[in-house]
Design a protein around this motif. Structure first.
Motif, PDB file in Angstrom:
ATOM      1  N   CYS A  46       0.901  -1.248   0.045  1.00  0.00           N
ATOM      2  CA  CYS A  46       0.148  -0.038  -0.066  1.00  0.00           C
ATOM      3  C   CYS A  46       0.984   1.342   0.106  1.00  0.00           C
ATOM      4  O   CYS A  46       0.564   2.128  -0.931  1.00  0.00           O
ATOM      5  N   GLU A  49       2.167   1.692  -3.525  1.00  0.00           N
ATOM      6  CA  GLU A  49       1.071   2.241  -4.360  1.00  0.00           C
ATOM      7  C   GLU A  49       0.767   3.698  -4.180  1.00  0.00           C
ATOM      8  O   GLU A  49       0.459   4.405  -5.160  1.00  0.00           O
ATOM      9  N   ASN A  50       0.611   3.861  -2.864  1.00  0.00           N
ATOM     10  CA  ASN A  50       0.364   5.344  -2.439  1.00  0.00           C
ATOM     11  C   ASN A  50       1.256   6.343  -3.076  1.00  0.00           C
ATOM     12  O   ASN A  50       0.977   7.408  -3.730  1.00  0.00           O
ATOM     13  N   ARG A  53       0.424   6.541  -6.850  1.00  0.00           N
ATOM     14  CA  ARG A  53      -0.775   6.878  -7.269  1.00  0.00           C
ATOM     15  C   ARG A  53      -1.122   8.364  -6.755  1.00  0.00           C
ATOM     16  O   ARG A  53      -1.640   9.045  -7.389  1.00  0.00           O
ATOM     17  N   TRP A  60      -5.888   9.165  -3.278  1.00  0.00           N
ATOM     18  CA  TRP A  60      -5.907   7.567  -3.253  1.00  0.00           C
ATOM     19  C   TRP A  60      -5.204   7.009  -1.811  1.00  0.00           C
ATOM     20  O   TRP A  60      -4.148   7.786  -1.475  1.00  0.00           O
ATOM     21  N   HIS A  62      -4.267   3.260  -0.861  1.00  0.00           N
ATOM     22  CA  HIS A  62      -4.609   1.493  -1.301  1.00  0.00           C
ATOM     23  C   HIS A  62      -5.163   0.895  -0.115  1.00  0.00           C
ATOM     24  O   HIS A  62      -5.888  -0.174  -0.525  1.00  0.00           O
ATOM     25  N   GLU A  63      -4.576   1.134   1.246  1.00  0.00           N
ATOM     26  CA  GLU A  63      -5.366   0.562   2.182  1.00  0.00           C
ATOM     27  C   GLU A  63      -6.880   0.349   1.992  1.00  0.00           C
ATOM     28  O   GLU A  63      -7.309  -0.252   3.180  1.00  0.00           O
ATOM     29  N   HIS A  65      -9.068   0.132  -0.367  1.00  0.00           N
ATOM     30  CA  HIS A  65      -9.337  -0.404  -1.588  1.00  0.00           C
ATOM     31  C   HIS A  65      -9.601  -1.877  -1.581  1.00  0.00           C
ATOM     32  O   HIS A  65      -8.824  -2.740  -1.618  1.00  0.00           O
ATOM     33  N   HIS A  68      -8.489  -4.534  -4.377  1.00  0.00           N
ATOM     34  CA  HIS A  68      -7.209  -4.826  -4.339  1.00  0.00           C
ATOM     35  C   HIS A  68      -6.790  -5.645  -3.168  1.00  0.00           C
ATOM     36  O   HIS A  68      -5.878  -6.621  -3.417  1.00  0.00           O
TER      37      HIS A  68
END
Length: 151
Positions: A46, A49-50, A53, A60, A62-63, A65, A68
């Motif tokens: 995460c 990805e954070n 993104r 955004w 990611h944690e 979502h 995912h």
């Protein structure tokens, strides 16, 4: 995301491909509509990805979502999560009645069910409880004038 509701039913998670014994780690385990994971095996991914993104999408996280994270859990069992098969099958068998743990849980899905029940003139299968005022306003509002009949 509809996958968040799967986290309220362990059987649905199994149908989606999450291996037995892999319990999801959620910050808000009772209210799946406030989806956020704190799984130590997932958080490093995460963070990466954070960082990527959030350059173009500052909002955004990611944690937060569910799809995912569900993919991550299914991959631990060497299963590819495909929402059109695994997700569909899990949603078909989802025990909706157990998703809300108390009357004011899950106002978004309760709004959807309330709208569908109102349309068909039947009681809400989730029973009485709080709806989200933005998606299902007070009964005093003329139902025919609503712009969104939940999907």
């Amino acid at each position: 995301m509809v996958e968040s509701y799967l986290f309220g039913d362990t059987n649905a998670l199994g149908v989606a491909g999450v291996p037995r014994g892999k319990s999801p780690k959620l910050v808000h385990p009772i209210d799946v509509e406030q989806f956020k994971t704190n799984d130590p095996a997932w958080l490093p991914i995460c963070l990466m990805e954070n960082a990527k993104r959030q350059r173009s999408h500052p909002w955004w996280h990611h944690e937060c979502h569910p799809k995912h994270y569900l993919e991550h859990l299914t991959e631990r069992g060497q299963v590819f999560y495909d929402e059109t098969t695994c997700g569909k099958n899990a949603l078909e068998g989802l025990a909706w009645g157990q998703i809300p743990k108390c009357l004011d849980d899950t106002p978004f899905i309760r709004s959807l069910f309330e709208d569908i029940a109102d349309w068909f003139g039947i009681p809400n299968p989730l029973g009485k409880g709080e709806t989200n005022q933005h998606f299902y306003p007070a009964k005093s509002v003329n139902r025919a004038n609503l712009l969104l009949r939940n999907m």
